[in-house]
Enzyme design. Structure first.
Site, mmCIF file in Angstrom:
data_model
loop_
_atom_site.group_PDB
_atom_site.id
_atom_site.type_symbol
_atom_site.label_atom_id
_atom_site.label_comp_id
_atom_site.label_asym_id
_atom_site.label_seq_id
_atom_site.Cartn_x
_atom_site.Cartn_y
_atom_site.Cartn_z
ATOM 1 N N ASP A 1 0.919 -1.207 0.005
ATOM 2 C CA ASP A 1 0.164 0.038 0.067
ATOM 3 C C ASP A 1 1.089 1.216 -0.097
ATOM 4 O O ASP A 1 2.056 0.982 -0.032
ATOM 5 C CB ASP A 1 -0.973 0.031 1.322
ATOM 6 N N ASP B 1 -8.325 -7.411 0.365
ATOM 7 C CA ASP B 1 -7.473 -7.453 1.494
ATOM 8 C C ASP B 1 -7.885 -7.127 2.701
ATOM 9 O O ASP B 1 -8.931 -6.357 2.607
ATOM 10 C CB ASP B 1 -6.094 -6.641 1.283
ATOM 11 N N CYS C 1 -14.254 -27.762 6.965
ATOM 12 C CA CYS C 1 -12.889 -27.069 6.792
ATOM 13 C C CYS C 1 -11.857 -27.883 6.299
ATOM 14 O O CYS C 1 -11.903 -29.154 6.888
ATOM 15 C CB CYS C 1 -12.329 -26.230 8.109
ATOM 16 N N CYS D 1 -8.804 -27.186 5.936
ATOM 17 C CA CYS D 1 -7.445 -26.556 6.094
ATOM 18 C C CYS D 1 -6.400 -27.333 6.530
ATOM 19 O O CYS D 1 -5.202 -27.170 6.387
ATOM 20 C CB CYS D 1 -7.492 -25.332 6.856
ATOM 21 N N CYS E 1 -6.759 -27.481 11.486
ATOM 22 C CA CYS E 1 -7.751 -27.462 12.615
ATOM 23 C C CYS E 1 -8.431 -28.625 12.719
ATOM 24 O O CYS E 1 -8.955 -28.878 13.788
ATOM 25 C CB CYS E 1 -8.618 -26.221 12.232
ATOM 26 N N HIS F 1 -6.598 -21.429 9.698
ATOM 27 C CA HIS F 1 -8.088 -21.852 9.594
ATOM 28 C C HIS F 1 -9.076 -20.571 9.102
ATOM 29 O O HIS F 1 -9.535 -20.586 7.992
ATOM 30 C CB HIS F 1 -8.670 -22.140 10.958
#
Ligand SMILES: [Zn+2]
Length: 381
Positions: A92, A278, A331, A333, A336, A362
Site C-alpha cells: 500500500d 485484502d 474445513c 485446512c 484445525c 483456519h
C-alpha cells in the site's frame, strides 16, 4: 509485464473470473490478499500460506519504512527475498496509515507529549511515528521511492483517505489532492517491473466517485483500487458505493476493493464485479481467539447457487471448555481438523502461540475456500 484478462463472466451477476499477470506470477481472480503488515502474515509461515491457497500477500509501506527501513530491505534483496515469498506482493502507499496511526498513537498515549496529529499539505503529510513519536514526511514522491526500494509487484498511489465523519467539502478537497498526487506518483515512478495502481476516492458521494473515476481511468491501468469504502460506513453504504464504482470502472481492468474482509462482504462485492481484496480481519480475529465457522443459522453467505451460514465464535468462552467437537466440520485446512474446540479454548485461554497459529490459518483458509467455491460457480454458469 502486467496485464488483466477476464476468463469468464457470470450470467447471473457481474461476478467474473480473471488473471492478473505480474513478474512474480499470475494472480487468479477473484482473490484475497492476506496482510503481512511488517513483512510477515502474523503467525503464518510462507509455505503454509501457499498450502492454503494464497497467491499474493500485502505488505505495509508505512510500517516497513519505519522498521526496518526501506533502504535496509532494498540492501537485503527487496521484499520477495527478505520475506522468502516469491509470488506476487502488493504494497500500500502508506497514505492511510500516516493519518490513522499517527492519531492512534496519540490516542494510545505512545510517547506522550511528543505525538501530534498528522499535518497535511498539498506536498504530502508530516506525521509522527506511532512507535516513538519521531517526526517524518511522506508525500507522493517519497511513497513511490519507498515502494520502489521495497520492490513489490503492485504498488499503490499515495492518496488522501478522509475519515468517515468528514463532510462533503472535506471529502472533495481530499479527492482533489489525491488526483493531484496521482500525477506526481506516476512522474516519480522509475521502476519498470512494478505496476502503479490508481485509487478511486470520493467517500460516500456518488458524484465525487464519478469525478474520481473519470480522472484515474486516464492512466489506463490494468488494476484500479477502490479506497475509503470500509472505514466505518454502514454495510449498505459500502455496497452502494462499491457497486457504483464497479459499474463505472472499465470492464477490462481488475478492481481491488481495499480493506474488505468479512466473508459476506467479499461475496457481495464479487457479485458486483470486484476482483481483489485484502483485510487484516482473519488473522486479527484469530489473535483474539475468534474463528469463522459454518453453522445452521448465522451470517448468510449467498451468491448464485452458493448459500450457507457462518458465525464468528469466541473460543475463550466457557461453553467451549468441554466441547469435543472439531472447529468446523467442513474445513479442509488440515491445520484445525484434528483439534477439539475444548483444546483450542484451552490454548486461547493460555495465550499459547499454537492457538493463534491454528486459528489464523483456519480463518484464512475459510476465505480461500469460499473464493474457490465462487470461482467454480462462476465457471459453471
Ligand atoms: Zn480449518
Amino acid at each position: 509485464m502486467f496485464s488483466y484478462r477476464i476468463l469468464k463472466k457470470s450470467k447471473k451477476s457481474s461476478a467474473r473470473t480473471g488473471m492478473i499477470k505480474t513478474p512474480h506470477g499470475t494472480i487468479n481472480t477473484p482473490q484475497f490478499m492476506p496482510v503481512g503488515t511488517v513483512g510477515a502474515v502474523k503467525a503464518v509461515h510462507p509455505e503454509e500460506l501457499k498450502k492454503i491457497g494464497a497467491e499474493i500477500v500485502l505488505a505495509n509501506t508505512y510500517h516497513l519504512y519505519l522498521r526496518p527501513g526501506d533502504r535496509t530491505v532494498k540492501k537485503l534483496g527487496k521484499l520477495h527475498k527478505f520475506m522468502n515469498w516469491h509470488q506476487p506482493i502488493l504494497t500500500d502507499s502508506g497514505g492511510y496509515q500516516v493519518f490513522s496511526l499517527s492519531y492512534n498513537g496519540l490516542k494510545r498515549g505512545v510517547a506522550q507529549g511528543e505525538i501530534k496529529p498528522a499535518k497535511i499539505t498539498n506536498r504530502g503529510v508530516e506525521f509522527f511515528s506511532h512507535l516513538d513519536g519521531s517526526k517524518h514526511f511522506i508525500g507522493p514522491r517519497e511513497s513511490i521511492n519507498i515502494q520502489e526500494n521495497l520492490g513489490a509487484d503492485i504498488i499503490m498511489a499515495f492518496d488522501h483517505c478522509p475519515s468517515t465523519d468528514s463532510n462533503k467539502q472535506e471529502v472533495e478537497r481530499a479527492l482533489n489532492r489525491t488526483n493531484q498526487w496521482l500525477g506526481q506518483c506516476f512522474k516519480a515512478k522509475t521502476a519498470r517491473n512494478q505496476l502503479l495502481a490508481p485509487i478511486c476516492q470520493g467517500g460516500i458521494f456518488q458524484d465525487l466517485r464519478s469525478q474520481s473515476i473519470s480522472h484515474i481511468i486516464k492512466y489506463k491501468s490494468p488494476v484500479y483500487a477502490i479506497g475509503g469504502v470500509s472505514v466505518g460506513e454502514s454495510k449498505e453504504k459500502i455496497y452502494q458505493i462499491s457497486k457504483f464504482c464497479a459499474d463505472n470502472l472499465p470492464q477490462e481492468s481488475a478492481r481491488y476493493a481495499m480493506g474488505i474482509g468479512y466473508p459476506e462482504d467479499i461475496v457481495k462485492l464479487i457479485s458486483f464485479g470486484m476482483d481483489l481484496f485484502d483485510c487484516v480481519l482473519p488473522t486479527r480475529l484469530a489473535r483474539h481467539g475468534v474463528a469463522w465457522v459454518r453453522c445452521e443459522k448465522g451470517r448468510g453467505i449467498e451468491l448464485e447457487d452458493i448459500s450457507y451460514n457462518y458465525e464468528q465464535i469466541d473460543l475463550a468462552k466457557r461453553k467451549y471448555s468441554s466441547s469435543s467437537e472439531p472447529l468446523d466440520d467442513e474445513c479442509d485446512c488440515n491445520f484445525c481438523r484434528n483439534f477439539s474446540k475444548a483444546y483450542l479454548h484451552h490454548l486461547v485461554r493460555e495465550k499459547e502461540i499454537l492457538g493463534i497459529r491454528i486459528l489464523s490459518i483456519h480463518n484464512l483458509r475459510f476465505i480461500f475456500q469460499l473464493i474457490e467455491k465462487i470461482k467454480k460457480n462462476i465457471e459453471k454458469f
